[in-house]
Scaffold this motif. Structure first.
Motif, PDB file in Angstrom:
ATOM      1  N   ALA A 342      54.249  70.078  35.074  1.00  0.00           N
ATOM      2  CA  ALA A 342      55.495  70.042  34.936  1.00  0.00           C
ATOM      3  C   ALA A 342      55.901  70.863  33.729  1.00  0.00           C
ATOM      4  O   ALA A 342      54.884  71.424  32.923  1.00  0.00           O
ATOM      5  N   VAL A 343      57.124  71.605  33.878  1.00  0.00           N
ATOM      6  CA  VAL A 343      57.398  72.277  32.561  1.00  0.00           C
ATOM      7  C   VAL A 343      58.487  71.621  31.780  1.00  0.00           C
ATOM      8  O   VAL A 343      59.256  71.085  32.326  1.00  0.00           O
ATOM      9  N   PHE A 344      58.486  71.658  30.481  1.00  0.00           N
ATOM     10  CA  PHE A 344      59.366  70.982  29.615  1.00  0.00           C
ATOM     11  C   PHE A 344      59.903  72.065  28.739  1.00  0.00           C
ATOM     12  O   PHE A 344      59.224  72.608  27.782  1.00  0.00           O
ATOM     13  N   ASP A 345      61.138  72.155  28.782  1.00  0.00           N
ATOM     14  CA  ASP A 345      61.785  73.442  27.790  1.00  0.00           C
ATOM     15  C   ASP A 345      62.063  72.873  26.573  1.00  0.00           C
ATOM     16  O   ASP A 345      63.108  72.781  26.130  1.00  0.00           O
ATOM     17  N   GLN A 346      60.946  72.817  25.684  1.00  0.00           N
ATOM     18  CA  GLN A 346      61.183  72.455  24.297  1.00  0.00           C
ATOM     19  C   GLN A 346      61.906  73.448  23.539  1.00  0.00           C
ATOM     20  O   GLN A 346      62.506  73.051  22.526  1.00  0.00           O
ATOM     21  N   PHE A 347      61.604  74.734  23.951  1.00  0.00           N
ATOM     22  CA  PHE A 347      62.042  75.972  22.967  1.00  0.00           C
ATOM     23  C   PHE A 347      63.064  76.882  23.783  1.00  0.00           C
ATOM     24  O   PHE A 347      62.539  77.945  24.168  1.00  0.00           O
ATOM     25  N   PRO A 348      64.355  76.424  24.091  1.00  0.00           N
ATOM     26  CA  PRO A 348      64.968  77.372  24.881  1.00  0.00           C
ATOM     27  C   PRO A 348      65.221  78.683  24.106  1.00  0.00           C
ATOM     28  O   PRO A 348      65.188  78.675  22.813  1.00  0.00           O
ATOM     29  N   TYR A 349      65.452  79.728  24.671  1.00  0.00           N
ATOM     30  CA  TYR A 349      65.906  81.134  24.281  1.00  0.00           C
ATOM     31  C   TYR A 349      64.655  81.884  23.477  1.00  0.00           C
ATOM     32  O   TYR A 349      64.918  82.700  22.825  1.00  0.00           O
ATOM     33  N   THR A 350      63.362  81.102  23.633  1.00  0.00           N
ATOM     34  CA  THR A 350      62.226  81.720  23.368  1.00  0.00           C
ATOM     35  C   THR A 350      61.394  82.027  24.421  1.00  0.00           C
ATOM     36  O   THR A 350      61.232  81.148  25.496  1.00  0.00           O
ATOM     37  N   HIS A 351      60.213  82.445  24.105  1.00  0.00           N
ATOM     38  CA  HIS A 351      59.051  82.574  25.393  1.00  0.00           C
ATOM     39  C   HIS A 351      58.105  81.337  25.397  1.00  0.00           C
ATOM     40  O   HIS A 351      57.525  81.100  26.139  1.00  0.00           O
ATOM     41  N   HIS A 352      58.349  80.737  24.419  1.00  0.00           N
ATOM     42  CA  HIS A 352      57.334  79.404  24.115  1.00  0.00           C
ATOM     43  C   HIS A 352      57.808  78.391  25.179  1.00  0.00           C
ATOM     44  O   HIS A 352      58.956  78.241  25.591  1.00  0.00           O
ATOM     45  N   MET A 353      56.764  77.689  25.772  1.00  0.00           N
ATOM     46  CA  MET A 353      57.149  76.560  26.755  1.00  0.00           C
ATOM     47  C   MET A 353      56.093  75.495  26.671  1.00  0.00           C
ATOM     48  O   MET A 353      54.813  75.808  26.161  1.00  0.00           O
ATOM     49  N   GLU A 354      56.463  74.241  26.953  1.00  0.00           N
ATOM     50  CA  GLU A 354      55.523  72.938  27.085  1.00  0.00           C
ATOM     51  C   GLU A 354      55.418  72.786  28.314  1.00  0.00           C
ATOM     52  O   GLU A 354      56.263  72.980  29.197  1.00  0.00           O
ATOM     53  N   SER A 355      53.936  72.404  28.966  1.00  0.00           N
ATOM     54  CA  SER A 355      54.060  71.927  30.198  1.00  0.00           C
ATOM     55  C   SER A 355      52.666  70.573  30.346  1.00  0.00           C
ATOM     56  O   SER A 355      52.251  70.412  29.306  1.00  0.00           O
ATOM     57  N   GLY A 356      52.764  70.172  31.335  1.00  0.00           N
ATOM     58  CA  GLY A 356      52.057  69.183  31.623  1.00  0.00           C
ATOM     59  C   GLY A 356      51.126  69.179  32.963  1.00  0.00           C
ATOM     60  O   GLY A 356      51.906  69.698  33.687  1.00  0.00           O
ATOM     61  N   VAL A 357      49.931  68.574  32.719  1.00  0.00           N
ATOM     62  CA  VAL A 357      49.322  68.557  33.947  1.00  0.00           C
ATOM     63  C   VAL A 357      48.527  67.221  34.145  1.00  0.00           C
ATOM     64  O   VAL A 357      48.055  66.619  33.164  1.00  0.00           O
ATOM     65  N   LEU A 358      48.270  66.710  35.266  1.00  0.00           N
ATOM     66  CA  LEU A 358      47.439  65.507  35.461  1.00  0.00           C
ATOM     67  C   LEU A 358      46.289  66.197  36.406  1.00  0.00           C
ATOM     68  O   LEU A 358      46.563  66.548  37.732  1.00  0.00           O
ATOM     69  N   LEU A 359      45.142  66.001  35.675  1.00  0.00           N
ATOM     70  CA  LEU A 359      43.910  66.489  36.605  1.00  0.00           C
ATOM     71  C   LEU A 359      43.149  65.281  37.112  1.00  0.00           C
ATOM     72  O   LEU A 359      42.930  64.386  36.143  1.00  0.00           O
ATOM     73  N   VAL A 360      42.797  65.144  38.269  1.00  0.00           N
ATOM     74  CA  VAL A 360      41.843  64.124  38.873  1.00  0.00           C
ATOM     75  C   VAL A 360      40.871  64.524  39.522  1.00  0.00           C
ATOM     76  O   VAL A 360      40.630  65.686  40.170  1.00  0.00           O
ATOM     77  N   ARG A 361      39.591  63.838  39.377  1.00  0.00           N
ATOM     78  CA  ARG A 361      38.177  64.528  40.085  1.00  0.00           C
ATOM     79  C   ARG A 361      38.286  64.483  41.409  1.00  0.00           C
ATOM     80  O   ARG A 361      39.109  63.733  42.152  1.00  0.00           O
ATOM     81  N   LYS A 362      37.619  65.592  41.923  1.00  0.00           N
ATOM     82  CA  LYS A 362      37.829  66.029  43.231  1.00  0.00           C
ATOM     83  C   LYS A 362      36.823  64.916  44.021  1.00  0.00           C
ATOM     84  O   LYS A 362      35.802  64.414  43.627  1.00  0.00           O
TER      85      LYS A 362
END
Length: 362
Positions: A342-362
């Motif tokens: 996911a992308v979470f736009d915590q910081f509009p109008y800047t290059h900064h971005m918040e993101s999230g991932v869920l990793l699971v074992r293969k």
């Protein structure tokens, strides 16, 4: 504080650019398409700090372009900041203009607000604060309905509370958060609430335990604790630990054990490299960890902590730096795959971005 490039007309394009940047960074790991969570276009930032610039007999709120500390941009209002901050700014300015005890050697003003409407103002001085200042500050705090802190070298005078109270809703339940002055809090409350709900859904209902690294004031801890049997959470900042403990008690969340250790120290404890007195009475072997939740600083996880997370079936990772997120995933990619992102736009109008991932074992 640097001046932002506020341009609502460009918002959709800049959010699309962030989405594409995350897609590109995660493409080597066959990531699914990210969920995208936008921000309000204005009045989204719950905290702001301003240097004060003097011209003639008047002080102005000021910011500066990156790399230029000599040419102030004088501020009358601040559209990226919460409406509460914008309402308070002219009233605080009028107060210091009218009262020498508030005005003398004042050099910075900081505002901390919440979606729930609470507000805390910090005024910083190049002089000791005396009884005259306290009387004037008390009157101002009463008039504005806020808490107020005065800071100077070796002094911190609190009028009211030294924290604000936030209310955030996750999956239909309201959680109350104490957010202390000077401690880290998520600046964009609306997007923070979206992050909490995404993480809550990604974790799912579990019958095992959660390990949380870098828990801060318990922002994620409170809702995630309702999804698991019990939580072991770590944080190194003393002020954040104290806030997290208060938040757990205020919300009657009783299945969390919080220890003041860095992620690196906990890694050593779990690997039985050395014991820690702060873990006395905690039986690490009693935990059945199924998921580790991490929200590290911009540098990401160090290699040893990254290796620690590898032993978990599931890794839920919130990142404020997509490059270090990708670097950590590269280290984990031989054992884990990305199930959600996911992308979470915590910081509009800047290059900064918040993101999230869920990793699971293969």
């Amino acid at each position: 504080m640097s001046a932002p490039q506020f341009d609502p007309a460009s918002y959709d394009a800049q959010l699309e650019e962030k989405k594409q940047r995350l897609i590109s960074l995660l493409a080597p790991f066959n990531a699914p398409a990210p969920d995208v969570f936008d921000s309000p276009r204005e009045h989204y930032r719950l905290r702001a700090e301003f240097r004060l610039w003097r011209e003639g007999n008047e002080r102005f709120y000021a910011m500066f372009a990156a790399g230029d500390k000599r040419t102030p941009i004088l501020i009358e209002d601040f559209p990226i900041a919460s409406q509460r901050i914008n309402d308070l700014m002219p009233r605080v300015k009028a107060a210091w203009q009218a009262n020498e005890a508030l005005n003398f050697k004042l050099f910075q003003a900081e505002f901390l607000t919440t979606l729930a409407g609470d507000a805390l103002i910090t005024l910083c001085y190049h002089r000791p604060l005396d009884e005259h200042w306290q009387n004037a500050a008390q009157q101002l705090a009463n008039e504005l309905g806020v808490s107020l802190i005065g800071r100077s070298r070796g002094q911190r005078l609190v009028i009211g509370r030294d924290h604000v109270i936030e209310e955030l809703e996750v999956n239909g339940r309201s959680f109350s958060y104490r957010q202390p002055e000077g401690a880290f809090t998520q600046p964009n409350g609306r997007v923070n609430q979206k992050m909490l709900n995404w993480a809550f859904d990604a974790l799912g209902e579990r019958q095992d335990d959660l390990l949380e690294l870098y828990c801060g004031n318990g922002n994620f801890t409170l809702p995630l604790a309702t999804r698991v049997r019990k939580v072991l959470a770590t944080e190194i900042s003393k002020s954040s630990v104290n806030a997290a403990l208060a938040n757990l008690a205020d919300n009657q969340v009783d299945n969390v054990t919080l220890v003041r250790l860095s992620a690196e120290e906990l890694t050593e404890a779990l690997n039985e490299v050395r014991p820690f007195r702060r873990l006395a009475g905690i039986d690490l072997k009693s935990y059945d960890f199924g998921t580790v939740f991490v929200d590290p600083p911009r540098a990401g996880m160090d290699p040893d902590t990254c290796e620690l997370t590898r032993r978990f079936e599931r890794i839920l990772y919130i990142s404020c730096n997509p490059q270090t997120l990708a670097d950590n995933i590269e280290q984990l990619s031989d054992t884990h795959r990305i199930e959600r992102c996911a992308v979470f736009d915590q910081f509009p109008y800047t290059h900064h971005m918040e993101s999230g991932v869920l990793l699971v074992r293969k």
